[in-house]
Design an enzyme around this catalytic site. Sequence first.
Site, short mmCIF file in Angstrom:
data_model
loop_
_atom_site.label_atom_id
_atom_site.label_comp_id
_atom_site.label_asym_id
_atom_site.label_seq_id
_atom_site.Cartn_x
_atom_site.Cartn_y
_atom_site.Cartn_z
N ASP A 1 -0.09 15.29 49.49
CA ASP A 1 -0.51 15.12 48.50
C ASP A 1 -0.05 16.52 47.69
O ASP A 1 -0.52 17.52 47.95
CB ASP A 1 -2.10 15.44 48.28
CG ASP A 1 -2.56 14.00 49.56
OD1 ASP A 1 -2.43 13.00 48.43
OD2 ASP A 1 -3.52 14.18 49.89
N ASP B 1 3.14 18.39 53.56
CA ASP B 1 2.16 18.09 52.70
C ASP B 1 2.76 16.46 52.27
O ASP B 1 3.48 16.48 51.99
CB ASP B 1 1.57 19.48 52.32
CG ASP B 1 0.85 18.74 51.48
OD1 ASP B 1 -0.53 18.40 51.85
OD2 ASP B 1 1.04 18.35 50.07
#
Length: 233
Positions: A11, A9
């Site tokens: 953010d 991922d």
Amino acid sequence: MKYKLFLFDLDDTLLDFKASETLSFVRTMQELGLRDGIDGLFRQYQAVNLELWKKFEEGSVSKDFLKVERFRATFQSKGLELDPEAASRAYLESLSDTVVLIDGAKTLCATLAGVGKVGIITNGVESIQNRRIASSGLLEHISFVATSEACGFAKPDGRFFDYAAKMAGAFAKDEMVIVGDRLDADILGANRYGIESCWFNPARAANESAALPTYEVASLGDIVPSLQGLAVC
């Protein structure tokens, strides 16, 4: 190490989105001529934005709608006559140029790129995420970026993870691992897709969800030892 494909991922896992979001929101409001009450407005925006992202991940709203609606609803709730479309454009432009790395992100990506392939999996706005990755200094270690926009499905939908895996090439599921900060998107998505996962949990929050991470770490520096099967204190 058994893993050869590392799906990250972006953010709040590799990039500190909370810091970037705060700076970009303040800059946007100032650009629109607002000087007072920005902190309270930002808290309202965060609540509205969170609910809209949940709806997006459920497939009930589009990303284009979300980008403008979060500002429209926020302004309306505070009785502000500001242009939500102008706010959306200014915010996304600022967000592209406001990149803050999580401690250890660059070292981690470089290390894992020497072991296998590192890919980014993100539900964020594709053009913005690509610019942020390019500005972060991580790009040289990243083999590919899979976005929900290009795929047509968002995390935690298994079709998104299948799309990312196909971008990576020929890897068995037991060679893949997902690293992310969100139980409801990253870890639950890994569970549904049938691959292992590492929950990045710097706040040491309790897991009260149905998602089951294979590993849990509080810092990026703990990830390699965990994936190697070494104890992390």
